[in-house]
Motif scaffolding. Structure first.
Motif, mmCIF file in Angstrom:
data_model
loop_
_atom_site.group_PDB
_atom_site.id
_atom_site.type_symbol
_atom_site.label_atom_id
_atom_site.label_comp_id
_atom_site.label_asym_id
_atom_site.label_seq_id
_atom_site.Cartn_x
_atom_site.Cartn_y
_atom_site.Cartn_z
ATOM 1 N N SER A 14 0.783 -1.353 0.244
ATOM 2 C CA SER A 14 0.048 0.020 0.067
ATOM 3 C C SER A 14 0.940 1.336 -0.032
ATOM 4 C CB SER A 14 -0.855 0.113 1.267
ATOM 5 O OG SER A 14 -0.305 -0.127 2.249
ATOM 6 N N THR A 15 2.180 1.042 -0.441
ATOM 7 C CA THR A 15 2.980 2.147 -0.505
ATOM 8 C C THR A 15 2.584 3.407 -1.351
ATOM 9 O OG1 THR A 15 4.743 1.218 -1.632
ATOM 10 C CG2 THR A 15 5.171 0.901 0.903
ATOM 11 N N LEU A 16 1.772 2.764 -2.511
ATOM 12 C CA LEU A 16 1.802 4.067 -3.366
ATOM 13 C C LEU A 16 0.467 4.681 -3.001
ATOM 14 C CD1 LEU A 16 2.772 1.805 -6.530
ATOM 15 C CD2 LEU A 16 3.960 3.528 -5.177
ATOM 16 N N GLU A 17 -0.302 4.189 -2.187
ATOM 17 C CA GLU A 17 -1.682 4.909 -2.022
ATOM 18 C C GLU A 17 -1.655 5.481 -0.354
ATOM 19 O OE1 GLU A 17 -1.995 1.491 -2.568
ATOM 20 O OE2 GLU A 17 -1.904 1.854 -4.714
ATOM 21 N N GLU A 18 -1.071 4.870 0.452
ATOM 22 C CA GLU A 18 -1.016 5.318 1.765
ATOM 23 C C GLU A 18 0.232 6.243 2.283
ATOM 24 O OE1 GLU A 18 -2.501 2.650 4.839
ATOM 25 O OE2 GLU A 18 -3.851 1.838 3.171
ATOM 26 N N ASN A 19 0.477 7.012 3.464
ATOM 27 C CA ASN A 19 1.461 7.697 3.572
ATOM 28 C C ASN A 19 2.322 7.060 4.856
ATOM 29 O OD1 ASN A 19 1.207 9.902 2.007
ATOM 30 N ND2 ASN A 19 -0.102 10.992 3.306
ATOM 31 N N TYR A 20 3.575 6.497 4.689
ATOM 32 C CA TYR A 20 4.414 6.234 5.709
ATOM 33 C C TYR A 20 5.513 6.983 6.118
ATOM 34 C CZ TYR A 20 1.597 2.068 4.669
ATOM 35 O OH TYR A 20 0.595 1.230 4.686
ATOM 36 N N GLU A 21 6.094 6.833 7.105
ATOM 37 C CA GLU A 21 7.150 7.763 7.678
ATOM 38 C C GLU A 21 8.506 6.963 7.033
ATOM 39 O OE1 GLU A 21 7.737 9.626 11.724
ATOM 40 O OE2 GLU A 21 5.425 8.837 11.843
ATOM 41 N N PHE A 22 8.538 5.730 7.229
ATOM 42 C CA PHE A 22 9.595 4.895 7.056
ATOM 43 C C PHE A 22 9.227 3.664 6.345
ATOM 44 C CE2 PHE A 22 10.366 6.912 11.358
ATOM 45 C CZ PHE A 22 11.446 7.452 11.221
ATOM 46 N N ILE A 23 10.283 3.322 5.513
ATOM 47 C CA ILE A 23 10.189 1.594 5.079
ATOM 48 C C ILE A 23 11.676 1.356 5.274
ATOM 49 C CG2 ILE A 23 10.963 2.483 2.652
ATOM 50 C CD1 ILE A 23 9.094 0.329 1.461
ATOM 51 N N VAL A 24 11.481 -0.080 5.744
ATOM 52 C CA VAL A 24 12.824 -0.633 6.385
ATOM 53 C C VAL A 24 13.164 -1.617 5.331
ATOM 54 C CG1 VAL A 24 13.874 -1.950 8.101
ATOM 55 C CG2 VAL A 24 12.306 -0.177 8.700
ATOM 56 N N VAL A 25 14.216 -1.817 4.782
ATOM 57 C CA VAL A 25 14.535 -2.865 3.716
ATOM 58 C C VAL A 25 15.882 -3.490 3.862
ATOM 59 C CG1 VAL A 25 13.100 -1.605 2.030
ATOM 60 C CG2 VAL A 25 15.647 -0.727 2.285
ATOM 61 N N PRO A 26 16.203 -4.649 3.557
ATOM 62 C CA PRO A 26 17.354 -5.356 3.333
ATOM 63 C C PRO A 26 18.022 -4.988 2.032
ATOM 64 C CG PRO A 26 15.715 -7.058 2.702
ATOM 65 C CD PRO A 26 15.110 -5.668 3.057
ATOM 66 N N PRO A 27 19.392 -5.052 1.721
ATOM 67 C CA PRO A 27 20.188 -4.931 0.821
ATOM 68 C C PRO A 27 19.382 -4.995 -0.632
ATOM 69 C CG PRO A 27 21.596 -5.728 2.586
ATOM 70 C CD PRO A 27 20.309 -5.943 2.791
ATOM 71 N N GLU A 28 18.842 -6.403 -0.744
ATOM 72 C CA GLU A 28 18.533 -6.841 -2.116
ATOM 73 C C GLU A 28 17.039 -6.055 -2.236
ATOM 74 O OE1 GLU A 28 16.165 -9.613 0.505
ATOM 75 O OE2 GLU A 28 18.146 -8.783 0.384
ATOM 76 N N THR A 29 16.296 -5.112 -1.529
ATOM 77 C CA THR A 29 14.968 -4.460 -1.778
ATOM 78 C C THR A 29 15.328 -2.823 -1.868
ATOM 79 O OG1 THR A 29 14.249 -4.723 0.381
ATOM 80 C CG2 THR A 29 13.383 -6.312 -1.156
ATOM 81 N N HIS A 30 16.548 -2.393 -1.474
ATOM 82 C CA HIS A 30 16.810 -1.146 -1.452
ATOM 83 C C HIS A 30 16.355 -0.240 -2.587
ATOM 84 C CE1 HIS A 30 19.196 2.585 -1.621
ATOM 85 N NE2 HIS A 30 18.441 2.667 -0.371
#
Length: 88
Positions: A14-30
C-alpha cells in the motif's frame, strides 16, 4: 508512539496509496524502495524515509533466516547444526 508494521505481500503493497514515515529494507530490496519513492514523487505524495538494515550473519557467513532455522541448518543464534557433534 504507536507503530503500524506491515509486510509487503507484493512489490509495492500500500506504499503507493498510503502515507508512511519509514520503509525498512534489506540490501536486495533497496532499489525497490527507491522506485517506490520515485513513483510517489510523480503522484505528489511525500517520500518515505528509507531505513537500510544489514543481515545478521551465521557461522558460515550466510544471512540468518527463519527458513534456515526451520530446515534445521542453523539454530536461532546462527550456529550451524550440521557441525555440532563433529570431532575436531
Amino acid at each position: 508512539k504507536s507503530y503500524n508494521i506491515q509486510t509487503l505481500k507484493d512489490p509495492f503493497g500500500s506504499t503507493l496509496e498510503e502515507n508512511y514515515e519509514f520503509i525498512v529494507v534489506p540490501p536486495e530490496t533497496h532499489p525497490l524502495a527507491l522506485k517506490i519513492n520515485e513513483i510517489r514523487k510523480g503522484t505528489l505524495r511525500p517520500e518515505i524515509k528509507i531505513v537500510n538494515i544489514n543481515y545478521v550473519m551465521t557461522d558460515d557467513d550466510a544471512p540468518r533466516s527463519s527458513t534456515r532455522i526451520g530446515q534445521g541448518e542453523i539454530d536461532v543464534h546462527g550456529h550451524l547444526k550440521r557441525s555440532q557433534g563433529k570431532s575436531e
